[in-house]
Design a protein around this motif. Structure first.
Motif, short mmCIF file in Angstrom:
data_model
loop_
_atom_site.label_atom_id
_atom_site.label_comp_id
_atom_site.label_asym_id
_atom_site.label_seq_id
_atom_site.Cartn_x
_atom_site.Cartn_y
_atom_site.Cartn_z
N SER A 1 -0.73 1.37 7.35
CA SER A 1 -0.22 2.27 8.38
C SER A 1 -1.09 2.19 9.63
CB SER A 1 -0.16 3.71 7.85
OG SER A 1 -1.46 4.19 7.54
N CYS B 1 4.46 5.22 4.31
CA CYS B 1 3.82 6.20 5.19
C CYS B 1 4.90 7.09 5.78
CB CYS B 1 3.05 5.50 6.31
SG CYS B 1 2.26 6.65 7.46
N CYS C 1 -1.09 7.12 8.02
CA CYS C 1 -1.29 7.86 6.77
C CYS C 1 -2.62 7.41 6.16
CB CYS C 1 -0.15 7.61 5.78
SG CYS C 1 1.46 8.21 6.34
N PRO C 2 -3.55 8.32 5.92
CA PRO C 2 -4.88 7.93 5.44
C PRO C 2 -4.86 7.12 4.14
CG PRO C 2 -4.86 10.23 6.13
CD PRO C 2 -3.43 9.77 6.14
N ASP C 3 -3.88 7.36 3.28
CA ASP C 3 -3.85 6.68 1.98
C ASP C 3 -3.00 5.42 1.98
OD1 ASP C 3 -1.59 8.18 2.41
OD2 ASP C 3 -1.28 8.68 0.30
N VAL C 4 -2.50 5.01 3.14
CA VAL C 4 -1.69 3.78 3.24
C VAL C 4 -2.41 2.81 4.18
CG1 VAL C 4 0.54 2.78 3.85
CG2 VAL C 4 0.43 5.08 2.86
N ARG C 5 -2.96 1.75 3.63
CA ARG C 5 -3.83 0.88 4.42
C ARG C 5 -3.09 0.09 5.49
NH1 ARG C 5 -3.39 -4.36 2.71
NH2 ARG C 5 -2.43 -4.73 0.66
N GLY D 1 0.79 -1.22 0.00
CA GLY D 1 0.00 0.00 0.00
C GLY D 1 0.82 1.27 0.00
N ASN E 1 4.70 10.08 8.06
CA ASN E 1 3.96 10.97 8.95
C ASN E 1 4.93 11.63 9.91
OD1 ASN E 1 2.38 12.01 11.15
ND2 ASN E 1 0.71 10.62 10.59
#
Length: 444
Positions: A218, A182, A212-216, A179, A184
């Motif tokens: 994380s 991340c 990170c919202p776009d990294v599943r 994914g 952050n």
């Protein structure tokens, strides 16, 4: 007649064993003693090592040491030795001898290789020197790729400074194609050791994951790890530093212990590490190949003590470089702060920030923090302007700022007297003890 033949088989087997020549006796070094955990072919293995026994739950057999060779210590930093043992099994259906090579890595980490069964046949001489591969200089001890890693179940105290020391922000990627990466700002490692401290802070560090919202893959999670030590070893002909840690909360041995790997030759303020998901070092192949991939960047500590209380001379604001035969630093100066720094990929990386707290004549009491370090210090700096393009300066001995004191509780006047008094006592005449700054072109 057939039944009579079978009656004598146990006696014949005993005679055959009795005629096998095995030499020597052994005592296993006490730094190997204890209960150890390892993962082997997906199974959880617990091994108990005593003065003469190697007993694991892998099968119903127990190994007794018959002979031992203690290999020379490979380096002055190592507190234990590698050994090769000739061991005999007790229990089970077949009496076997085994060669067991053990690599001492840290007081909490062993790696071992166990050979195949050496059967006992009549007239067949077996011994440590004859039967064990590691005793042949051509083969020698096992490599990291050939060895199984064992983690001490109740880790002994080890200072974290051999692996993590200071403050880092890190990006992370979990799994292969999991994914994405991340990155952050809240993902940080805090490993702040107080030299000489008797407290557990020297033995643990905190690792905080930011999501990170776009990294599943994380997550938001804060973990406290106990350091188990580090060691140097080769993998595929490349020199790496390995390290081991233990989760202080997780009680499941399968996930409690972690193995880490980094490249010894990395420099600058960024370091790549890979970390195992489970209690094994087997899947760490390079700094780009591992279940969890980390990129650590040294960061400056966040502290209220770097808020300035005084101003620096206005005519020294700008960009400077240190001058002289030694290592060169870039220097940036504004009204209240000074920064000494190297390039990010420098062999001897440095990034130091100074904030003005009190001025008297040419002397300035400064607070100082270093990128990647936890400590906050007071230092005295003397600054003398020679001309528009040249400044002479010297920096005194640092004095640590107690972490338990707030900014309001600091006695700046008393501190100035104590810290800057060093210049009064120092036997410095003329230009001795001073460094020189040269202004960069067009930096006023």
């Amino acid at each position: 007649m057939v039944a009579l033949q079978y009656m004598y088989l146990p006696l014949l087997f005993s005679i055959l064993q009795a005629t096998v020549r095995v030499t020597g006796r052994c005592t296993i070094p006490d730094y190997f003693h204890g209960d150890w955990y390892s993962q082997e072919l997906g199974a959880d293995i617990i091994t108990k090592i005593t003065a003469d026994k190697w007993d694991s739950n892998e099968d119903d057999t127990e190994l007794t040491c018959e002979d031992i060779f203690i290999h020379p210590t490979p380096g002055p930093q190592q507190d234990g030795n590698n050994v090769t043992m000739f061991m005999v099994s007790s229990g089970g259906l077949e009496r076997c001898y085994f060669c067991v090579d053990v690599l001492w890595r840290t007081t909490n980490i062993l790696q071992y290789r166990k050979g195949d069964c050496i059967p006992a046949y009549v007239g067949y001489a077996i011994s440590l020197n004859i039967s064990c591969r590691a005793m042949d200089p051509f083969y020698g001890l096992p490599s990291t790729d050939e060895a199984v890693t064992m983690f001490r179940q109740t880790p002994r105290s080890v200072n974290c400074e051999t692996m993590f020391e200071g403050l880092y922000q890190f990006s992370y990627e979990i799994g292969m194609g999991g994914g994405g990466i991340c990155d952050n700002p809240d993902s940080q490692i805090k490993a702040c050791q107080d030299p000489g401290s008797p407290y557990v802070d020297n033995e643990v560090f905190y690792m905080t994951y930011g999501r990170c919202p776009d990294v599943r893959t994380s997550k938001n999670e804060k973990l406290r790890y106990q350091c188990m030590g580090s060691w140097d070893a080769e993998r595929n002909g490349i020199g790496y530093t390995f390290a081991a840690i233990a989760d202080t909360v997780n009680k499941d041995s399968r996930e409690k212990f972690k193995c880490l790997l980094t490249l010894k030759s990395q420099r600058g303020n960024k370091k790549r590490w890979v970390m195992s998901r489970f209690s094994s070092c087997a899947n760490l192949n390079s700094i780009y190949s591992g279940p969890v991939r980390l990129v650590l960047t040294s960061i400056v500590p966040s502290t209220e003590n770097m808020v300035s209380r005084c101003n620096l001379p206005s005519d020294i604001a700008g960009q400077w470089v240190t001058r002289g035969p030694g290592f060169k630093y870039n220097v940036a100066i504004n009204e209240t702060n000074i920064r000494f720094y190297t390039e990010p990929d420098a062999i001897e990386f440095l990034d130091a920030f100074y904030a003005c707290q009190k001025r008297s004549g040419t002397r300035y009491l400064m607070t100082r923090v270093l990128v990647g370090k936890c400590e906050e210090d007071f230092v005295c700096m003397e600054i003398v302007t020679l001309n528009n393009d040249t400044v002479r300066y010297r920096i005194g001995k640092p004095e640590n700022i107690p972490s338990y004191l707030t900014r309001e509780e600091l006695d700046i006047n008393s501190t100035f007297t104590n810290v800057c008094n060093w210049f009064d006592r120092a036997d410095i005449k003329g230009n001795r003890g001073y460094e020189v700054l040269t202004r960069k072109t067009n930096s006023r």
